[in-house]
Write an enzyme that holds these catalytic residues in place. Structure first.
Site, PDB file in Angstrom:
ATOM      1  N   LYS A   1       0.851  -1.196   0.000  1.00  0.00           N
ATOM      2  CA  LYS A   1       0.000   0.000   0.000  1.00  0.00           C
ATOM      3  C   LYS A   1       0.886   1.245   0.000  1.00  0.00           C
ATOM      4  O   LYS A   1       1.951   1.269   0.631  1.00  0.00           O
ATOM      5  CB  LYS A   1      -0.901  -0.039   1.239  1.00  0.00           C
ATOM      6  CG  LYS A   1      -2.018   0.997   1.244  1.00  0.00           C
ATOM      7  CD  LYS A   1      -2.944   0.763   2.454  1.00  0.00           C
ATOM      8  CE  LYS A   1      -4.056   1.804   2.547  1.00  0.00           C
ATOM      9  NZ  LYS A   1      -4.925   1.567   3.720  1.00  0.00           N
TER      10      LYS A   1
ATOM     11  N   SER B   1      -9.724   1.656   2.607  1.00  0.00           N
ATOM     12  CA  SER B   1      -8.819   2.401   1.759  1.00  0.00           C
ATOM     13  C   SER B   1      -7.741   1.541   1.087  1.00  0.00           C
ATOM     14  O   SER B   1      -7.120   1.977   0.111  1.00  0.00           O
ATOM     15  CB  SER B   1      -8.142   3.494   2.593  1.00  0.00           C
ATOM     16  OG  SER B   1      -7.353   2.913   3.621  1.00  0.00           O
TER      17      SER B   1
ATOM     18  N   SER C   1     -10.187  -0.723   6.797  1.00  0.00           N
ATOM     19  CA  SER C   1      -9.549  -0.463   5.505  1.00  0.00           C
ATOM     20  C   SER C   1      -8.869  -1.641   4.838  1.00  0.00           C
ATOM     21  O   SER C   1      -8.567  -1.591   3.652  1.00  0.00           O
ATOM     22  CB  SER C   1      -8.520   0.664   5.645  1.00  0.00           C
ATOM     23  OG  SER C   1      -9.162   1.906   5.660  1.00  0.00           O
TER      24      SER C   1
END
Lengths: 481, 479
Positions: free
Chosen positions: A68, A143, A167
């Protein structure tokens, strides 16, 4: 089926036996990343020149993974999918990255996320919307959107994600992959671009529960650079991995399952109840427990209050002064003002305004401290229940992944209990894993299992037992998709 | 006449190996941006690690300042934007400072003044800015340096009290060994809050704030100027404006900005630093190592040892000198002699050689031995001091020197008489002046000569007696 599509165990064996090389794995991964980029947009950066390591005894060596874009990677652009950091190249590695390097894992790219980790749609990154590999008219949620999409699409066997409210777990559920957020402090947050420090976790997205065990084992551990980490030599997920969970006790939250039962599409409820049956088939006890609905309804506002308050402070370093995408200005105030105005999207600025408002002296007692009280009530209640039970199982979401345009992050007057129920585990730092539980309308649905802090092994094993029963086939293993 | 009300906020940089929340070294350096870690730049992903040494020194100082200590150490964030604050917040203590409700007794013009303290808290310093006409530069060396802030209540009533407090506070830092407290390095900085009120007023007047004054004489100048300025404003029927002022080189203060509403710093507890309990073991350990402080020593020297205020001041000011002096006393030597030797021979040597007392060759034990020789009349004061200088010079134990070179005092009256008779025979004219003209200064002349001829080994008191007797004898014989 390519070797890249197999489990970490199998890929490792193939590397060992010489059936495939690390270089070939990386090439296949990069090829898939580029090929899918236009369609699903998982990556901010694809590392075409990633350093390849030869296989060693440890399982992750020589195998590509994705990360990420809010984890600091030395020498590799790290933007947190925000314009304000669109030129930021870190000078240090996050602890989890350092550990994966030591394991000779191969980082092949940085994945798109909701800007600065704030947002749950996968639509707010500065490089564009992430689309669900199962159906590109649908969102991945966020996310950790790009990480979920990349694993689901078979680009990598696993990806690192981060989880502040849900997330990792929410997009995992929507994309039909496993998402695991371990106990707070098991994995160091050093190098994670802070969103809400007391809720932030580093975790992973994988295609199987066992793969998650491998990844977390590799990145966990006490870190001198993170005072909230703890010594976890007695937590060894792979060594203690078993699908024999006879005698374990689970509960589900009655109010949440009731809400699912009342939804127009009965399939969601039926799917969950089938999982409840599987629990019994695995030899686990499962009952329902009630949690005060007032508390459940307070989860979302409490989560928003705490996370926005911490976020506004955590992101105050983004001024363009020492680093970042600095804008012109005739005074330092003007530079900071212009940098922040141009660097953040409207949604982010809204969260900062909310956070700032909540922290104001005259509002702190009513908003911030009351949110903390709710947090404590929820955590106390769960801790009490965890004295009786080994874990809590809930539906991961109220539906399959929504279509674009159906949902956004704007505030609304009414929320489902589902809006933030996974954040309970962020409030308490509880280990929490999401696994696919089947399909509705050709899209994956999922369940989530959480447990008491430091009982990560139990959570992993219960999920592994259910995974075996459910027999879900990941997208990349299907010939038809 | 108005009553002056002053509150002081002192920032003191603590002496530690590394910074308060980062692994970068904590040391003063002329080179810019040398002692900088990622944490000090506020880069994304950094986390603070609390410095145990800084926390201990902060608690230690609080303890010495008679504060109530907290049951746990926690930190808060103070949120504001400024280019010298890279994280956009300062880690400080608001909820539970390392100390509250303390005090420091200060001696002002011979009287004890108790300065009461609101709180003592541990925080981090900002980066430093250098401004040029068209741009500014940032030096992050200072960013994250441990800073102890000591906040007084508004209880100080004059510039004298303020400066005496600052001097005593600095000496306390030095006594405790928690800071070098060099104001010229900005290691000790002071914010002054000052207001005037009538004796009949029940509420404090409007306060003016002056920030970051380093030198103590500037604190004095700023206070004195403000008292004068505010008095004039009030006398002429005006109102004092709440504002921040700065002291300029001309000794006057100038307005920087008017204070609108108080800034809301949006404090909240730093989530990255878990609470650490302050254990009884830690407190016991700190209490154990707490030294007797300057003020207590000063009063003890006057009360117990009958020293002059001056001597007591000199001997209590620096901890190493005071410790040295007390070690000399512990050997049981005469107090007056010990005071004399330490305040003269020892301190002048330190000055001359520009060294600390710890670097001095003469140990307290050596000095005690020398003092014993003096009180046993084996050595004159003069000879003893000369011996000390020689010992320092040759880096040899003075007692060894005495043994080797026979420097001991001549107390033998026959020996002295023989020496003195010889000198008088050589100086018949001076004897005559005494015998015939009654010139009493002849005595001093012969004492001086005796000391010179004896290589300063003659016991001056015995010599003087013998000289007087011998001169009288010759006078009587001449009749």
């Amino acid at each position: 089926m390519h070797i890249l599509d197999k489990s970490l165990d199998e890929i490792h064996e193939a590397l060992k036996s010489g059936e495939v090389t690390s270089k070939e794995l990386l090439e296949e991964s990069l090829k898939r990343a580029h090929a899918s980029q236009d369609e699903i947009n998982s990556f901010v950066t694809i590392c075409d020149n990633a350093k390849v390591y030869d296989v060693e005894d440890n399982v992750l060596s020589g195998i590509p993974y994705a990360c990420k874009d809010n984890l600091s990677t030395r020498g590799v652009l790290t933007t947190a999918s925000s314009n304000i950091l669109n030129n930021y190249v870190p000078v240090f590695d996050a602890t989890c990255i350092k550990k994966l390097k030591r394991n000779k894992a191969v980082m092949m790219g940085k994945t798109v996320m909701d800007e600065l980790g704030m947002g749950g749609t996968g639509t707010t990154g500065h490089t564009g919307v992430v689309k669900n590999p199962w159906d590109t008219s649908r969102m991945t949620a966020g996310s950790s959107a790009g990480s979920a999409a990349a694993v689901s699409a078979g680009i990598v066997p696993y990806a690192l994600g981060t989880d502040t409210g849900d997330s990792i777990r929410k997009p995992a559920g929507y994309c039909g992959v496993v998402g695991f957020k371990p106990t707070y402090g098991l994995v160091s947050r050093f190098g994670l671009f802070a969103f809400a420090s007391s809720l932030d976790h580093v975790g992973c997205l994988t295609r199987s529960v066992k793969d998650a065990a491998y990844v977390i084992d590799a990145i966990k551990g006490k870190d001198e650079a993170d005072m909230t980490t703890f010594n976890s030599r007695n937590i060894q997920l792979v060594d203690n991995y078993t699908t024999d969970v006879k005698g374990k006790k689970l509960f589900y939250i009655k109010e949440i399952v009731e809400e699912l039962k009342n939804s127009p599409n009965k399939e969601y409820y039926e799917n969950f109840m089938k999982v409840v049956d599987y629990c019994k088939e695995c030899g686990m006890e499962i009952v329902s427990e009630s949690i005060d609905e007032v508390i459940l309804r307070s989860l979302y506002p409490s989560y928003m209050a705490i996370s926005c308050a911490e976020a506004t402070s955590n992101n105050s370093n983004l001024t363009g002064i020492p680093f970042g995408n600095r804008q012109d200005g005739s005074t330092t105030e003007e530079i900071m003002f212009n940098t922040r105005t141009k660097g953040f999207s409207e949604l982010i600025r809204r969260r900062f305004v909310i956070g700032s408002f909540i922290l104001q002296k005259e509002n702190q007692e009513k908003l911030f401290l009351n949110a903390q009280r709710i947090r404590r009530l929820v955590v106390d209640k769960m801790t009490e229940l965890y004295k009786k039970y080994d874990g809590c199982i809930v539906p991961n979401s109220e539906s399959i992944a929504p279509k674009f345009g159906e949902k956004n992050d704007a505030l609304s007057d009414t929320y489902l209990l589902f809006a933030e129920h996974l954040a309970i585990s962020n409030f308490g730092g509880f280990p929490s894993i999401t696994i696919p539980s089947g399909e509705v309308d050709g899209m994956p649905v999922a369940v989530n299992i959480s447990g008491p802090i430091k009982h990560d092994s139990d959570v992993i094993n219960m999920a592994a037992a259910l995974e075996e029963k459910i027999g879900f086939i990941p997208l990349n293993m299907r010939g038809d998709k | 006449m108005y009553k002056v009300v002053i509150g002081l906020e002192v920032h003191c940089q603590l002496k530690t190996n590394s910074k308060n929340f980062s692994p970068a070294p904590n040391e003063f350096t002329e080179a810019h941006n040398i002692n900088v870690a990622a944490v000090d730049l506020g880069l994304p992903g950094i986390l603070p690690i609390a410095n145990k040494e800084a926390v201990k020194k902060a608690l230690f100082t609080s303890m010495a300042l008679h504060c109530d200590l907290p049951d746990e150490i926690i930190f808060d964030r103070k949120n504001y934007y400024y280019p010298d604050l890279p994280k956009g917040y300062q880690i400080t203590q608001n909820t539970k400072p390392v100390g509250v409700n303390g005090y420091l007794d200060v001696i002002v013009n011979g009287k004890v003044k108790r300065v009461t303290l609101h709180d003592v808290h541990l925080e981090e310093d900002t980066a430093s800015l250098e401004h040029y006409p068209k741009y500014s530069l940032i030096d992050y060396n200072r960013s994250g340096t441990p800073l102890l802030e000591i906040v007084t209540n508004p209880c100080i009533e004059s510039a004298d009290e303020a400066v005496a407090y600052l001097e005593d506070l600095r000496d306390l830092f030095l006594f405790l060994g928690v800071s070098e407290a060099k104001s010229n390095y900005g290691q000790m900085r002071c914010d002054v809050n000052i207001s005037l009120m009538k004796d009949t007023d029940t509420e404090l007047g409007t306060k003016v704030e002056m920030k970051n004054i380093n030198a103590f004489n500037n604190v004095r100048a700023a206070i004195e100027y403000e008292i004068k300025r505010q008095t004039e404003v009030l006398e002429s029927g005006g109102k004092v404006i709440q504002e921040t002022r700065r002291i300029a080189e001309d000794g006057k203060t100038y307005s920087m900005r008017e204070k609108v509403d108080a800034v809301d710093y949006k404090y909240f507890i730093e989530p990255n630093i878990p609470s650490t309990p302050v254990t009884k073991e830690l407190l016991d350990e700190l209490k154990e190592s707490l030294p007797e402080l300057k003020g207590d020593r000063y009063l003890k020297y006057i009360d117990k040892y009958n020293m002059s205020e001056y001597d007591a001041g000199v001997l209590s000011k620096q901890r190493d000198v005071s410790d040295y002096f007390e070690e000399v006393l512990e050997s049981g030597v005469d107090t007056t002699l010990a005071v004399n030797f330490v305040t003269t021979a020892i301190l002048s040597t330190l000055n001359k050689l520009e060294i600390n007392i710890s670097e001095l060759f003469i140990t307290p034990k050596m000095l005690s031995e020398v003092i014993k020789l003096v009180s046993d009349n084996k050595l004159s004061m003069d000879a003893a001091k000369k011996l000390l200088y020689e010992a320092i010079d040759k880096k040899t134990d003075p007692v060894e020197l005495v043994k080797k070179e026979g420097l001991s005092q001549i107390n033998d009256e026959d020996k002295l008489l023989e020496l003195i008779t010889g000198i008088m025979d050589e100086n018949q004219e001076v004897v005559r002046q005494y015998v015939e003209d009654g010139n009493m200064s002849a005595v001093n002349f012969f004492v001086g000569q005796t000391m010179k001829k004896s290589n300063r080994q003659a016991n001056p008191n015995i010599s003087r007696e013998i000289i007087s007797k011998e001169l009288e004898r010759r006078k009587n014989n001449g009749k």
